[in-house]
Scaffold this motif. Structure first.
Motif, mmCIF file in Angstrom:
data_model
loop_
_atom_site.group_PDB
_atom_site.id
_atom_site.type_symbol
_atom_site.label_atom_id
_atom_site.label_comp_id
_atom_site.label_asym_id
_atom_site.label_seq_id
_atom_site.Cartn_x
_atom_site.Cartn_y
_atom_site.Cartn_z
ATOM 1 N N ASP A 95 0.818 -1.212 0.000
ATOM 2 C CA ASP A 95 0.000 0.000 0.000
ATOM 3 C C ASP A 95 0.846 1.252 0.000
ATOM 4 N N LEU A 96 1.953 1.250 0.753
ATOM 5 C CA LEU A 96 2.827 2.415 0.795
ATOM 6 C C LEU A 96 3.573 2.591 -0.526
ATOM 7 N N ARG A 97 4.000 1.507 -1.116
ATOM 8 C CA ARG A 97 4.758 1.590 -2.365
ATOM 9 C C ARG A 97 3.878 2.003 -3.546
ATOM 10 N N GLU A 98 2.592 1.674 -3.475
ATOM 11 C CA GLU A 98 1.709 1.992 -4.596
ATOM 12 C C GLU A 98 1.183 3.425 -4.549
ATOM 13 N N ARG A 99 1.222 4.068 -3.413
ATOM 14 C CA ARG A 99 0.637 5.399 -3.298
ATOM 15 C C ARG A 99 1.240 6.406 -4.286
ATOM 16 N N PRO A 100 2.576 6.462 -4.467
ATOM 17 C CA PRO A 100 3.101 7.414 -5.456
ATOM 18 C C PRO A 100 2.587 7.163 -6.866
ATOM 19 N N PHE A 101 2.373 5.902 -7.232
ATOM 20 C CA PHE A 101 1.829 5.584 -8.554
ATOM 21 C C PHE A 101 0.461 6.233 -8.733
ATOM 22 N N HIS A 102 -0.400 6.086 -7.754
ATOM 23 C CA HIS A 102 -1.738 6.647 -7.868
ATOM 24 C C HIS A 102 -1.709 8.175 -7.820
ATOM 25 N N ASP A 103 -0.810 8.743 -7.032
ATOM 26 C CA ASP A 103 -0.661 10.201 -7.021
ATOM 27 C C ASP A 103 -0.180 10.704 -8.379
ATOM 28 N N TYR A 124 6.976 11.361 1.612
ATOM 29 C CA TYR A 124 6.051 10.529 2.371
ATOM 30 C C TYR A 124 6.735 10.093 3.668
ATOM 31 N N LEU A 125 6.006 10.102 4.755
ATOM 32 C CA LEU A 125 6.540 9.613 6.023
ATOM 33 C C LEU A 125 5.898 8.251 6.283
ATOM 34 N N HIS A 126 6.619 7.206 5.936
ATOM 35 C CA HIS A 126 6.061 5.864 6.015
ATOM 36 C C HIS A 126 6.165 5.315 7.439
ATOM 37 N N PRO A 127 5.068 4.826 7.986
ATOM 38 C CA PRO A 127 5.113 4.186 9.306
ATOM 39 C C PRO A 127 5.398 2.692 9.154
ATOM 40 N N LEU A 128 6.637 2.304 9.320
ATOM 41 C CA LEU A 128 7.027 0.913 9.155
ATOM 42 C C LEU A 128 7.001 0.197 10.499
ATOM 43 N N THR A 129 6.696 -1.079 10.470
ATOM 44 C CA THR A 129 6.661 -1.876 11.689
ATOM 45 C C THR A 129 7.447 -3.161 11.497
ATOM 46 N N GLY A 130 7.777 -3.794 12.611
ATOM 47 C CA GLY A 130 8.517 -5.045 12.562
ATOM 48 C C GLY A 130 9.987 -4.838 12.847
ATOM 49 N N ASP A 131 10.684 -5.929 13.061
ATOM 50 C CA ASP A 131 12.120 -5.872 13.320
ATOM 51 C C ASP A 131 12.863 -5.455 12.054
ATOM 52 N N ASP A 132 13.834 -4.558 12.232
ATOM 53 C CA ASP A 132 14.642 -4.087 11.100
ATOM 54 C C ASP A 132 13.751 -3.666 9.936
ATOM 55 N N ALA A 133 12.802 -2.786 10.235
ATOM 56 C CA ALA A 133 11.780 -2.408 9.251
ATOM 57 C C ALA A 133 12.381 -1.732 8.026
ATOM 58 N N VAL A 134 13.353 -0.852 8.229
ATOM 59 C CA VAL A 134 13.949 -0.144 7.091
ATOM 60 C C VAL A 134 14.781 -1.109 6.244
ATOM 61 N N LEU A 135 15.470 -2.035 6.889
ATOM 62 C CA LEU A 135 16.218 -3.045 6.142
ATOM 63 C C LEU A 135 15.285 -3.855 5.255
ATOM 64 N N GLU A 136 14.147 -4.242 5.777
ATOM 65 C CA GLU A 136 13.197 -5.001 4.979
ATOM 66 C C GLU A 136 12.668 -4.173 3.813
ATOM 67 N N TRP A 137 12.462 -2.874 4.048
ATOM 68 C CA TRP A 137 11.987 -1.998 2.961
ATOM 69 C C TRP A 137 13.020 -1.932 1.840
ATOM 70 N N VAL A 138 14.281 -1.617 2.174
ATOM 71 C CA VAL A 138 15.289 -1.433 1.127
ATOM 72 C C VAL A 138 15.681 -2.751 0.473
ATOM 73 N N THR A 139 15.407 -3.876 1.135
ATOM 74 C CA THR A 139 15.704 -5.174 0.519
ATOM 75 C C THR A 139 14.925 -5.346 -0.775
ATOM 76 N N GLY A 140 13.700 -4.816 -0.817
ATOM 77 C CA GLY A 140 12.884 -4.962 -2.017
ATOM 78 C C GLY A 140 13.168 -3.953 -3.101
ATOM 79 N N THR A 141 14.058 -2.987 -2.845
ATOM 80 C CA THR A 141 14.290 -1.930 -3.831
ATOM 81 C C THR A 141 15.774 -1.608 -3.961
ATOM 82 N N ALA A 142 16.299 -0.778 -3.061
ATOM 83 C CA ALA A 142 17.660 -0.265 -3.204
ATOM 84 C C ALA A 142 18.721 -1.349 -3.168
ATOM 85 N N LEU A 143 18.450 -2.448 -2.462
ATOM 86 C CA LEU A 143 19.444 -3.515 -2.354
ATOM 87 C C LEU A 143 19.369 -4.530 -3.494
#
Length: 254
Positions: free
Chosen positions: A11-19, A185-204
């Motif tokens: 949902d967070l990743r798709e928001r810029p597409f719809h905007d 966008y200020l994304h509210p991430l949850t879970g252990d190592d939330a930012v690591l999990e986010w960048v794993t799907g993109t920047a990494l």
């Protein structure tokens, strides 16, 4: 390899597409092109909005193309730099893909004039390459432990994309009407190592492609504490992750 299942926080990743697409005024395009279609989720949305258009989708990741085809999207495995518009291309969508092509400014200057009169091009790129998350990735990749192994890996830096004014100038110089802006966008991430999990799907993605399973696990383990220090979680478990995006919508004259 880019694992479609690692592409979390849909949902967070798709928001810029719809905007981005909210600013496109194409009524009845003959052909809609999705450059960098990923697993096809958003391509399917394009098909629903313009059901009578011929849909063209491409991605440089075989895994993403396979996922898109499984979802019923007629995707092809092809790099964005090899794309040329068909004569009936009335809308091009480049959502979070052009930053992977260092020459994308030249690509736009060459391809936009090849579009038919009245065509639209809508693009969105990350604008956070100087954020702590991306600096940490580049610094670790350049460290003595990883520099040789990752020497051929392209990790976009702060100059990978322009600001809105830069893209506005580019498209205006091509004779287009332009709508360009940026949003953090200020994304509210949850879970252990939330930012690591986010960048794993993109920047990494390029790092993951260059490493074997054991090395990939070690790289992530070394990166994790740096990201935890840069983005400490709140007491309630939420980690705020600011993410700047750059948008531009160009409309060719009739």
């Amino acid at each position: 390899m880019w694992d479609p299942h690692a592409y979390t926080h849909r949902d967070l990743r798709e928001r810029p597409f719809h905007d981005l697409l909210a600013r496109v005024g194409a009524d009845n395009p003959r052909r809609v092109v999705d450059l960098g279609c990923g697993p096809g989720t958003l391509t399917a949305w394009l098909a629903r909005r313009w059901p009578h258009a011929t849909l063209e989708a491409r991605d440089s990741s075989p895994e993403m193309v396979a996922a898109a085809r499984d979802a019923g999207v007629p995707a092809v495995h092809a790099d964005v730099t090899g794309w040329y518009p068909a004569p009936d291309t009335d809308l091009v969508v480049a959502n979070a893909v052009l930053h992977w092509a260092p020459e994308h400014r030249e690509l736009l200057r060459d391809r936009v004039p090849r579009l038919p009169a009245g065509a639209w091009l809508a693009m969105q790129v990350p604008g956070n390459f100087d954020a702590p998350s991306h600096r940490a990735i580049r610094e670790l990749a350049a460290s003595p432990a990883w520099a040789e192994t990752l020497s051929g890996v392209h990790l976009p830096g702060p100059d990978a994309v322009d600001d809105p004014a830069g893209y506005a100038d580019l498209f205006a110089d091509l004779g287009c009407a332009v709508d360009a802006w940026e949003t953090t966008y200020l994304h509210p991430l949850t879970g252990d190592d939330a930012v690591l999990e986010w960048v794993t799907g993109t920047a990494l993605r390029p790092v993951a492609a260059a490493l074997g399973p054991r090395e990939w696990h070690e790289f992530r383990a070394q990166l994790a504490p740096e990201l935890r220090r840069a983005y400490p979680p709140r007491a309630d478990g939420v980690t705020w992750f600011p993410f700047r995006r750059i948008f531009a919508v160009a409309h060719l004259p009739h």
